[in-house]
Each structure stands twice: as structure tokens, then as C-alpha cells.
Design an enzyme around this catalytic site. Sequence first.
Site, PDB file in Angstrom:
ATOM      1  N   SER A 673       0.850  -1.398   0.019  1.00  0.00           N
ATOM      2  CA  SER A 673       0.086   0.175   0.020  1.00  0.00           C
ATOM      3  C   SER A 673       1.050   1.097   0.025  1.00  0.00           C
ATOM      4  O   SER A 673       1.697   1.512  -0.933  1.00  0.00           O
ATOM      5  CB  SER A 673      -0.904   0.155   1.365  1.00  0.00           C
ATOM      6  OG  SER A 673      -2.034   0.923   1.078  1.00  0.00           O
ATOM      7  N   ASP A 746      -9.141  -4.384  -5.858  1.00  0.00           N
ATOM      8  CA  ASP A 746      -8.841  -3.397  -5.085  1.00  0.00           C
ATOM      9  C   ASP A 746      -9.629  -2.464  -4.774  1.00  0.00           C
ATOM     10  O   ASP A 746      -9.982  -1.873  -5.552  1.00  0.00           O
ATOM     11  CB  ASP A 746      -7.330  -2.794  -5.357  1.00  0.00           C
ATOM     12  CG  ASP A 746      -6.609  -2.296  -4.102  1.00  0.00           C
ATOM     13  OD1 ASP A 746      -7.413  -1.974  -3.347  1.00  0.00           O
ATOM     14  OD2 ASP A 746      -5.399  -2.117  -4.163  1.00  0.00           O
ATOM     15  N   HIS A 780      -7.571  -5.408  -1.671  1.00  0.00           N
ATOM     16  CA  HIS A 780      -6.147  -4.695  -1.214  1.00  0.00           C
ATOM     17  C   HIS A 780      -5.283  -5.587  -0.295  1.00  0.00           C
ATOM     18  O   HIS A 780      -4.268  -5.404  -0.307  1.00  0.00           O
ATOM     19  CB  HIS A 780      -6.742  -3.353  -0.469  1.00  0.00           C
ATOM     20  CG  HIS A 780      -5.562  -2.507  -0.200  1.00  0.00           C
ATOM     21  ND1 HIS A 780      -4.832  -1.839  -1.147  1.00  0.00           N
ATOM     22  CD2 HIS A 780      -4.977  -1.990   1.150  1.00  0.00           C
ATOM     23  CE1 HIS A 780      -3.683  -0.945  -0.685  1.00  0.00           C
ATOM     24  NE2 HIS A 780      -3.732  -1.123   0.571  1.00  0.00           N
TER      25      HIS A 780
END
Length: 817
Positions: A673, A746, A780
Site C-alpha cells: 500500500s 482492490d 487490497h
Amino acid sequence: MKKQNIWFLLIALLFTTANYAQDMQGYQKPAKSILDLVDAPLAPWVRIDSKGENMVLLYRDAFKSIAELSETEMRLAGLRINPKTNIGSRVTYYNKLDVKKATAKEATNVTGLPDSPRLSNFRWSPDQKMMAFTHTALTGVEVWILDVEKANTKKLTTSNVNANMSNPFIWFKDNSALLVRMLPSDRKELINTSTSVPTGPTISVSDGQKAQNRTYQDLLKNPNDEYNFEQLASSEIHKVNLDGTSNTWLPTAMYSSFSFSPDGNYVLVTHLKRPFSYIVPYRRFPSITTVYSAKGKLVKTVMEVPLTEALPKGRMAVRIGKRRMSWRADKPATLVWAEALDEGDPEKKVEYRDEIFQQDAPFTAKATSLLKTKNRYNQIEWGNKNVAIAHDYWWNNRNTKSYVFNPSNPAQAPKLITDRNYQDRYSDPGNFVTTKNEYAENVLDIDNGKTYLIGEGFSDKGQFPFVDEYNLEKLSSERIYQSTYTDKLENLYYAIDIKQGNILVRIESQNEYPNYYIRNIKKNNSLTPLTSFENPFKSLQDVHKEVIKYKREDGLELEGTLYLPVGYDLNKKEKSPMILWAYPREYKDKNSASQSTANPNKFIYPSYGSALYWLTRGYVVLDNAAFPIVGEGDEQPNDTFRKQLVDNAKAAIDAVDVLGYIDRNRVAVGGHSYGAFMVANLLSHSNLFAAGIARSGAYNRTLTPFGFQSEERSYWESPETYYTMSPFMHADKMKTPLLLIHGEADNNSGTYPLQSERYFNALKGLGATSRLVMLPKESHGYRAKESILHMLWEQDQWLEKYVKNKNKPDDTTVKVE
């Protein structure tokens, strides 16, 4: 050359070129040493009642399967729903339950569970003798009840529960029944958006009002989405008795939340309404909040919220009007809410930001003011009619304040308890101890004008959790217990009975799995064991682990958790390759940024995304290396983001290099991330690393133009910040091999899959060494075992080729595009 041979050559070149572009292959598995760690069994999730008498142990598989992730999914208004079963499509399920008397040696297997259990939404009954939960069957969601004493279960409803809007039920306060959101009897068929024929264009309108929203995903896109969302969000509320009988309690609406008053005589119900939005998720749709009697009779509508597409600029912006409405825990039926005094605009200069109001049942008298807060209202911890503690916060300067006040006498000025930087972990006074009151609600545990605090105990000498006695009149504290472990970590979870001295604790060490105990701080600090989980990661139990501290170029103190490879000989000090794993964090002061919060005694636990797997492959790992980005005063952290990033990395490598453990020419950097964003920047603007791994990142900040992470300025206010920080804009500088991994589904704000795809295209076009791996069905964070094993294989292959065997003959199987 013969014509036939020329054709063979052209065909060969064609296939070579195609293979260069895409490496089509099935899911792979990593080396056995990594695979063994992945396959280690999970210890159960432990639920303990507030008296510390009974435990429920919840077991699950560590991962989902790719088949589970491939079940039908609809993404609407910020929700991800399985329309066949009517529950979130990414829910974590448990498949086995045990119960245990807290001090008993053995647990009892719970009987009566459904076949192939898929259990979730666990909720204690008010008396904590039962636990309700859901089971997701093939056709839908059912509510079940566990009798804790008898260790058996029974089904309460058919498979027509609506869990699309999360928690689908609440207990009646007398433990006799539940309110359950059920599918409407007249729900219409959903529209198949992949085959439906459009009836016209989709049109969005801007009326000149600024609506500077972050980049939300899974939003509604067209009228068909609106229709489907309304069908999936709609439910009837039924009263379901423990014998399984039921009746309709409220008719069909898009119910988003409901809660009983402490005395059980009223229910606060919120439902959504149209118009919907294509730019914000469902939590900002219009809503109506209404109070009903426990029998389902309308009492009063207490709050109406309009569609909230436009807010003032800034993280501390809120809408005008009533917000954060809830029940006051220490009174039978009193509503409490906040209202902004600055019109929700953090740019406006006012003495007080919020005012807190209350209104007693039957909610006909004028609401009365309780107090005003300097910062934005956060929460109130209720004690009794004369004592409550309010908390506020302000993100821009990281300030938080706590006040003790008299809710029965608003004219009496609140007393300030704390006024501190909430990122300053050393000054954290801890959390107030609560107890159950006569309504089974959590309230402050007050004893003759004193209450208690339980804190994590971070300091410059290490972490030593504590219990303080707090005098509410003198506003002073006295320490009554502090952990003294230097070779273990003791976490104080909550007080079971603070007056008797009983506290639920969890104790662990580097190689001892975390286990639960009851510590009595009034009886020689005695320990009573509750669990005895074994270490499932035997191959890591003898690994050398330490927290190292070092300084950045500007003198800022940093730290990281250093692990040496399995079997590493400290006497020989062989120079090994290293993986540095980190995540940047923004601070407004150097003091907070430099504090030590890593504990060397924390259990060595390789989670799915961890770098610790490579301890079995001969790598040194510097995990959670501190990467503070500091901006003091008027300076914003991101004004010097790149320089601070590189300085953090150099300091970390220098520190381990000085210890003699690593070959600094064979160091990889990895992150997930915002950590992936860090990796791409480091590889673009330094020559410190041999390779990088970037998972689920964002690389072009112009695609998040109204702010990202802790950046509040828009692209148009500070275009140089967005340009300077975006690795995409500097793809021509990439000279280091970079592995990009991203979930195709995601849903995190800003990190759309497009970010990795476009960045890879830029790198490929400019001749950089890179590889893009898109994981089907993954969000994610990654959930399917097939995906995680393949991710670990990709990382292992990349590290072997570009780090461990750097400058050696190419003998690995990686194909690099």
C-alpha cells in the site's frame, strides 16, 4: 537460408515476443521452508465474558480459497455483497467452536453446528449466557444460538436473513429474543447489469458547489446500480424469539443500524433513503433516525440527514446538524449527539468546535447542552449522573484533550485531564477501566471518587504496561501495577474486576505463543493460566531477534526489528542479503517520530504478507523499520518527503551494515500500500537497493487529486508536491528491478489496480526491469491461499534472482518483462 527456415525463425520470434510480454502460468507454490510456515495451523480467536468465567474458542482456516473469492459479487455504494447469500462477499468465516470454563484445563467441543459451518457475526447476549451468530448456508444466512453452559447450538431462523449491511441482529435486553433484519417478502429480482440494455446515458451534474472527495471505490454508477442497491439494502425487521417463532416488527426499508436503549424500552433505528450518489459511498446517503418502542411503535423521528456529497475542505470537516447520535450508557433512555459550532469547517476560527447535547425519553422536551469541546468531538465515557469523561481530537496538530465533567450540572465547567499529542506514545495515560452496569452497558468503574487507567507503557527504556489509580477530584494518578518483564511482553487487555485486582492479560515472548491469563494485582501479582497454545512456527523459534536503534542524518532517532536467518552463526557473522520492510508515517513533531514502540519480546509471527518467511531462505530481515516523515510548525511532512524517505533508508542500511551482518550491495526493500509507494520512490531516487517489491500501491498522485494518505492539499493547491512524490512521473529514473503485485479487485481508496498497470506500462516503455503480477479476485489485502502462495513464490523468485544471486549467472526460473 531456405524460405521454410525463415518462416520457422519468424514464428519462433513471434512466440518469444509474446512470452516477453506475458508469462502465462498457473498458481505456483514457494519453497518448502516457506510453505511449511504458511500451512501452520491457526490458534483460535478467544472470546471471554466480562466476568472472566467462560470462554468461547473460534477456529477458522487461515485463508479462503480462490473458488470462494470467485463466488458472485456485486460492488455497490462501497459495499461488496454476495447477492445469492445476502452477506458481505469478503466476510471471514469460522468453522469450529469450543467452550471452556476459564480455569478448566480442557475445552468442550460445541455440538449441533450445521454441516460445513460458515460462522460469523458473534454477539454475546446481555447476560452473557448465550452467544448469537450467523451461518451462511448455500442459499442464504441463518441466525443460530449457542448455549455456553450446555455447549450446544440451535438454529433460530431460516436462510432469509439480510446481512448485506453488516451486523444483522441485536439482542433484546431481557435475553428473550432478537431483532433480526430479514429479506423482504416482496423483494424484486435484481438486474443483471452485464446483459441489461441501457435506456439512456448516465449523467452527473455539478451545480457549482465544491465537493472535494477522496477517491472512493465500488460506487454506484448508473440507475441499474441504484435499483440493485435498494433491493439488496432493503429488509424487514423481525422479532425472533428463542423458540424460533417470529413476527414482523418493522416493515421494509433500507435499515443501516439499530440499537436498544440501555433499559431496553426503546430502539434507535436508522434507515437510508434516496437520492443516492455516484461520488460518495452509502454512509453519506440521506438517512432518517427514529426512536421506536420495544414493541415497534413509532415514538419520534430524532434526526434527518441529507445527502452529504459536499463538505468543507480538510480531514476535520463534518456536516452541519446532529451527528454521532447514540444512547447514554449510564441512563435508562437518553440520546446524546454532537453538533458543529464552526459549520463543520476546520478553516473557521472558533473557541469551540463542537457542542454535545442530550435528550431524555420520551424525547419531547428541549434538548440540553452538556459541554463544548475545543477540538472535534470523539467520544464520551459515561460513569454516573455526576461523572463522565469526554475526549476530542484535532488531526492537523495531532492534539487530543480529555475532560471530566458533571453531566447533571452543565453550568459546572469541565476539568481538563489531558492535553497532549496523540502520536506521543510515551505520554499516553492509558484507557479508563470500565465495568458493566445494571443495564449491561460499559461505564467507568468509579470507586469512592477514583477510577483506573490501563496503559501500554511505552517509554525510552522499553514497554512496561501499567495500571494507574486516578483521583477524579485531584486529577492525579498513582501507579498500582507495572509489568516488569524484560524477556516477555505482557499486554493488559481489560479489568475483569479491578476492585478485586483481576485483570485479563496476554503474555508472549519471541518463541512462546501468546496465551491468556488472569493476573491479580492485589494478591502478589499472581497468574492463573486460561489457555496453553503451542508455537506452530517451530522453524523460527530459535531465530535471533533484536530491536536496533540508530540515527538519521539529521539526528532523528529511528528503530527497526532485526532478525537474523535461521541457523545464523553469530560468531562467524557471514554477510547475508537483507530485506528491509517498512511503511512511512507522518508526524508533526520530531519527539513523537523518534519514540521507540517496537518490542523485542513480541512473538515471531509470519502473517501472510510478512518478510519473515525469508529467514528460512538465508536473508536478514529488518522489519517495521521506522520511516517517519516529519513536518513541524507550518511545514508539511510531504514538503520533504523524498529526502526524508531516502535518509530513513540509508540510516537503516548503515545501522545493520555496521553490525557486520549484511552485504549492503544485496539489500531489497518491500512494502504494501503506502509502503509500495515508498518502495517505488526509493528505487527511483536512490541507489541503495538491489531490488524492490511493491504490493497494492498507488504511483500517480494526480489520480488522487483531492488528497491522499495524510496530504490535505489538493493537486491544484500544491502541484509540485503531487509531481515530486509520484513515482510515475519519474519512471525514467528507475534503474533497479521492481516487482509489482496488485489485487485485480482492490477496493482501497486511491490504490485502484490501474495504478500498477499504468506504472508498469511506463516502466516497460522506458526499458526498466520490472514484473507486474495481477492477482485475480483479490482486494487490497489478499485472502485466497492460492494467491498468497503465488505471491510468496513471485517474491522468492525475484529475491533469489536480483538480490541473493545478484551478479551471478542467471539460473532462476523468473522471466522478467
